[in-house]
Motif scaffolding. Structure first.
Motif, PDB file in Angstrom:
ATOM      1  N   TYR A 267       0.821  -1.215   0.000  1.00 21.54           N
ATOM      2  CA  TYR A 267       0.000   0.000   0.000  1.00 21.54           C
ATOM      3  C   TYR A 267       0.856   1.266   0.000  1.00 21.54           C
ATOM      4  N   ILE A 268       2.056   1.206   0.577  1.00 24.97           N
ATOM      5  CA  ILE A 268       2.977   2.342   0.461  1.00 24.97           C
ATOM      6  C   ILE A 268       3.394   2.514  -0.996  1.00 24.97           C
ATOM      7  N   LYS A 269       3.644   1.396  -1.683  1.00 22.97           N
ATOM      8  CA  LYS A 269       3.943   1.461  -3.121  1.00 22.97           C
ATOM      9  C   LYS A 269       2.786   2.106  -3.880  1.00 22.97           C
ATOM     10  N   LEU A 270       1.555   1.694  -3.528  1.00 25.08           N
ATOM     11  CA  LEU A 270       0.372   2.245  -4.192  1.00 25.08           C
ATOM     12  C   LEU A 270       0.297   3.754  -4.001  1.00 25.08           C
ATOM     13  N   GLU A 271       0.586   4.223  -2.790  1.00 25.44           N
ATOM     14  CA  GLU A 271       0.546   5.662  -2.516  1.00 25.44           C
ATOM     15  C   GLU A 271       1.593   6.401  -3.340  1.00 25.44           C
ATOM     16  N   ILE A 272       2.810   5.858  -3.390  1.00 25.13           N
ATOM     17  CA  ILE A 272       3.887   6.510  -4.143  1.00 25.13           C
ATOM     18  C   ILE A 272       3.578   6.536  -5.633  1.00 25.13           C
ATOM     19  N   ILE A 320       3.537  20.771   9.871  1.00 25.09           N
ATOM     20  CA  ILE A 320       2.204  20.188   9.720  1.00 25.09           C
ATOM     21  C   ILE A 320       1.553  20.478   8.380  1.00 25.09           C
ATOM     22  N   ILE A 321       2.030  21.505   7.656  1.00 29.63           N
ATOM     23  CA  ILE A 321       1.275  21.949   6.482  1.00 29.63           C
ATOM     24  C   ILE A 321       1.232  20.884   5.399  1.00 29.63           C
ATOM     25  N   ASN A 322       2.334  20.155   5.193  1.00 25.48           N
ATOM     26  CA  ASN A 322       2.362  19.150   4.126  1.00 25.48           C
ATOM     27  C   ASN A 322       1.365  18.032   4.401  1.00 25.48           C
ATOM     28  N   GLY A 323       1.485  17.397   5.574  1.00 24.18           N
ATOM     29  CA  GLY A 323       0.572  16.310   5.901  1.00 24.18           C
ATOM     30  C   GLY A 323      -0.864  16.765   6.047  1.00 24.18           C
ATOM     31  N   ALA A 324      -1.065  17.966   6.616  1.00 19.78           N
ATOM     32  CA  ALA A 324      -2.429  18.450   6.833  1.00 19.78           C
ATOM     33  C   ALA A 324      -3.154  18.678   5.511  1.00 19.78           C
ATOM     34  N   MET A 325      -2.447  19.251   4.527  1.00 20.12           N
ATOM     35  CA  MET A 325      -3.075  19.512   3.228  1.00 20.12           C
ATOM     36  C   MET A 325      -3.437  18.216   2.507  1.00 20.12           C
ATOM     37  N   LEU A 326      -2.588  17.201   2.632  1.00 24.82           N
ATOM     38  CA  LEU A 326      -2.819  15.957   1.910  1.00 24.82           C
ATOM     39  C   LEU A 326      -3.756  15.011   2.656  1.00 24.82           C
ATOM     40  N   LEU A 327      -3.600  14.930   3.986  1.00 21.40           N
ATOM     41  CA  LEU A 327      -4.443  14.018   4.760  1.00 21.40           C
ATOM     42  C   LEU A 327      -5.875  14.525   4.886  1.00 21.40           C
ATOM     43  N   SER A 328      -6.103  15.821   4.657  1.00 20.56           N
ATOM     44  CA  SER A 328      -7.482  16.317   4.691  1.00 20.56           C
ATOM     45  C   SER A 328      -8.317  15.699   3.566  1.00 20.56           C
ATOM     46  N   TYR A 357       2.439   5.797   7.834  1.00 17.96           N
ATOM     47  CA  TYR A 357       3.894   5.656   7.763  1.00 17.96           C
ATOM     48  C   TYR A 357       4.475   6.506   6.629  1.00 17.96           C
ATOM     49  N   PHE A 358       3.759   6.568   5.502  1.00 19.92           N
ATOM     50  CA  PHE A 358       4.262   7.345   4.366  1.00 19.92           C
ATOM     51  C   PHE A 358       4.333   8.837   4.709  1.00 19.92           C
ATOM     52  N   TYR A 359       3.256   9.364   5.300  1.00 16.23           N
ATOM     53  CA  TYR A 359       3.249  10.798   5.585  1.00 16.23           C
ATOM     54  C   TYR A 359       4.140  11.145   6.774  1.00 16.23           C
ATOM     55  N   CYS A 360       4.372  10.202   7.652  1.00 14.19           N
ATOM     56  CA  CYS A 360       5.374  10.434   8.704  1.00 14.19           C
ATOM     57  C   CYS A 360       6.760  10.562   8.094  1.00 14.19           C
ATOM     58  N   SER A 361       7.044   9.777   7.063  1.00 19.51           N
ATOM     59  CA  SER A 361       8.353   9.870   6.417  1.00 19.51           C
ATOM     60  C   SER A 361       8.566  11.227   5.747  1.00 19.51           C
ATOM     61  N   LEU A 362       7.483  11.887   5.344  1.00 17.50           N
ATOM     62  CA  LEU A 362       7.612  13.202   4.721  1.00 17.50           C
ATOM     63  C   LEU A 362       8.083  14.263   5.707  1.00 17.50           C
ATOM     64  N   LEU A 363       7.979  13.997   6.998  1.00 17.55           N
ATOM     65  CA  LEU A 363       8.447  14.950   8.003  1.00 17.55           C
ATOM     66  C   LEU A 363       9.965  15.102   7.984  1.00 17.55           C
ATOM     67  N   LEU A 364      10.656  14.162   7.333  1.00 16.16           N
ATOM     68  CA  LEU A 364      12.111  14.287   7.235  1.00 16.16           C
ATOM     69  C   LEU A 364      12.514  15.502   6.396  1.00 16.16           C
ATOM     70  N   LEU A 365      11.676  15.884   5.428  1.00 21.64           N
ATOM     71  CA  LEU A 365      12.010  17.033   4.576  1.00 21.64           C
ATOM     72  C   LEU A 365      12.119  18.329   5.376  1.00 21.64           C
ATOM     73  N   PRO A 366      11.066  18.765   6.098  1.00 17.23           N
ATOM     74  CA  PRO A 366      11.230  19.995   6.883  1.00 17.23           C
ATOM     75  C   PRO A 366      12.275  19.860   7.984  1.00 17.23           C
ATOM     76  N   ALA A 388       8.414  17.710  15.104  1.00 11.70           N
ATOM     77  CA  ALA A 388       8.213  16.622  14.142  1.00 11.70           C
ATOM     78  C   ALA A 388       7.441  15.471  14.788  1.00 11.70           C
ATOM     79  N   ILE A 389       7.799  15.115  16.017  1.00  7.31           N
ATOM     80  CA  ILE A 389       7.098  14.033  16.726  1.00  7.31           C
ATOM     81  C   ILE A 389       5.663  14.435  17.041  1.00  7.31           C
ATOM     82  N   PHE A 390       5.451  15.693  17.421  1.00 11.74           N
ATOM     83  CA  PHE A 390       4.097  16.175  17.726  1.00 11.74           C
ATOM     84  C   PHE A 390       3.225  16.133  16.469  1.00 11.74           C
TER      85      PHE A 390
END
Length: 496
Positions: A267-272, A320-328, A357-366, A388-390
């Protein structure tokens, strides 16, 4: 059937299509909230108009309209980029009418004219009219005040057509966002290079004094934009509908390194692959990533947000902006193939884990982009890691609740015809507002009780607790989704 009758019939169809939409009730909720926000905007604009009028009346400026037009680059730029929130291009609306026996450009012309006479363009009169009453009417006469208001309104209409031109091109490639940035950025060059406001002041004097040549030039520019948009909108609408656009086949990696994670890895592959292959998902991902990157670089390499409050305010949004915009929009894309996902037991549960797990990995960018701020003394490692943890904890937990409530399918590649691409309801609005503002409030209140170090340790502990209990709250989301599965699946099918 005369053209004016065609325009009226098409306008009536648009209104009826909005009322007949399956998401009409949810859109009404968003519309009520929009009216409230517009009310606040109107009050702010009138307040700004009063402040500018007081400055103009107390300054040595010879002509009040010159002072207003000196600030025109700010107003015009804000007007252009605010249109991305709600203004649609005609190519998004004319597809259903192409097979009708109508004149070639009638549909496109109708929607372009609607964008010109829309009440949204009149919002700027809440800025210009109070300013004209307080600073121009009694000093230069009623005619000059009317010419000032109408001339600025004409610039707003031209700006709306300019937006339509670049917005249509931007749907073809994200690189078309660069020319508008350069164009509107160049408006500020006289300020930056020479601190020269005379150019825009002269433009204001030229228009506000009722110079026939100035008005003729402005109207000629508007007509040129109308003809240009008319031709381009028809071309792109026809190309999208008939499938004549050129398609490039791409090879995509199989991401074999994710095989070790079993079904979650699939499913991570599917998301990517969905982000890489589907235009709507790819654009959303690129926009949110670019915004996060730009904000991170501004904070790291400028002193704009170096204040104590502003530094706490913006560090929240960097993470939070990246995950918030996409997870909404979570589950909106999956609505295209929701029936397949419901075939096997707990498929949705594994999908939710994979998305988390995928969107948590995106936190590495900021986190990586903000590392220079540690060496500059703006932030500490504790502050960055705790935020990042919050974000991975309570923020993502809150946004993933939308998996239960989102039930409108997002097209993967085709442009959207409806006003909203995801169901909007009061729960969604409240959740998004809470995610955007509660972390800032928390970071503002905790330092009143504890030291800065203790504050970020508390944020870190809260995030760790949510991450450690992720199986519990993801399972809870899954159970609630399954309790609503039949109504959600029906809505997903109906909105494809």
């Amino acid at each position: 059937m005369r053209r004016i009758e065609i325009y009226r019939a098409l306008r009536k169809h648009v209104k009826l299509s909005e009322k007949r939409s399956l998401s009409y009730e949810q859109n009404r909720t968003a519309m009520i909230l929009g009216y409230i926000m517009v009310g606040f905007l109107v009050m702010y604009m009138m307040f700004i108009a009063v402040m500018l009028a007081l400055i103009a009346n107390s300054s040595d400026t010879e002509f009040s309209y010159e002072l207003f037009y000196a600030l025109a680059p700010i107003f015009i730029t804000l007007d252009f980029y605010s249109r991305f929130i709600g203004q649609q291009t005609p190519s998004q609306l004319t597809k259903p009418y192409l097979l009708l026996p109508l004149p070639r450009y009638a549909c496109v012309e109708s929607f372009i004219l609607s964008s010109i006479i829309t009440p949204n363009n009149l919002l700027w009169m809440f800025l210009t009219v109070p300013y004209a009453i307080m600073s121009i009417v009694f000093s230069y006469g009623l005619w000059t005040a009317v010419a000032f208001v109408v001339s600025f309104q004409l610039l707003v209409v031209i700006n709306s057509q300019n937006y339509m031109f670049w917005r249509t091109l931007a749907t073809r490639s994200i690189l078309w966002h660069i020319p508008p940035i350069l164009i509107y950025g160049s408006l500020f060059l006289p300020w930056i290079l020479n601190e020269d406001f005379d150019f825009f002041g002269s433009l204001g004097r030229w228009l506000s004094t009722g110079n026939p040549l100035a008005w003729l030039v402005a109207l000629l520019v508007l007509v040129c934009f109308f003809l240009l948009n008319r031709r381009m909108q028809y071309h792109f609408t026809y190309a999208d509908t008939t499938g004549t656009a050129e398609k490039n086949l791409r090879s995509v990696s199989e991401f074999r390194q994710l095989d070790r994670f079993g079904q979650i890895g699939e499913y991570i592959k599917l998301e990517i692959k969905s982000i890489m292959r589907n235009k709507n998902m790819r654009n959303s991902f690129l926009y949110s990533t670019i915004f996060t990157t730009i904000l991170s670089l501004i904070i790291a390499y400028t002193d704009i947000y170096d204040g104590a409050y502003m530094s706490r305010f913006w560090i929240v949004y960097v993470f939070i902006i990246n995950g918030a915009m996409l997870l909404s929009k979570i589950m909106g894309a999956e609505g295209n193939y929701i029936d397949c996902l419901m075939v096997h037991h707990e498929n949705i549960l594994q999908l939710l884990h994979a998305k988390y797990y995928f969107y948590c990995s995106l936190l590495l960018l900021p986190l990586l982009l903000m590392i220079p701020t540690v060496f500059m003394g703006k932030y500490t490692i504790l502050m960055l890691i705790s935020m990042a943890i919050f974000a991975a904890g309570p923020i993502y937990c809150s946004m993933m609740q939308m998996a239960v409530w989102n039930k409108q399918t997002i097209p993967l590649n085709s442009k959207l015809i409806s006003r909203g691409n995801v169901e909007t309801n009061w729960f969604a609005v409240i959740m998004e507002l809470a995610v955007m503002f509660l972390p800032v409030i928390l970071l503002s209140l905790l330092p009143l009780l504890f030291s800065e170090t203790v504050t970020y340790i508390i944020m870190l502990v809260i995030g760790v607790v949510f991450i450690a209990t992720r199986n519990l709250w993801i399972r809870n989301i899954y159970n609630r989704f399954m309790a609503r599965r039949y109504s959600n699946m029906e809505s997903f099918r109906a909105t494809r």
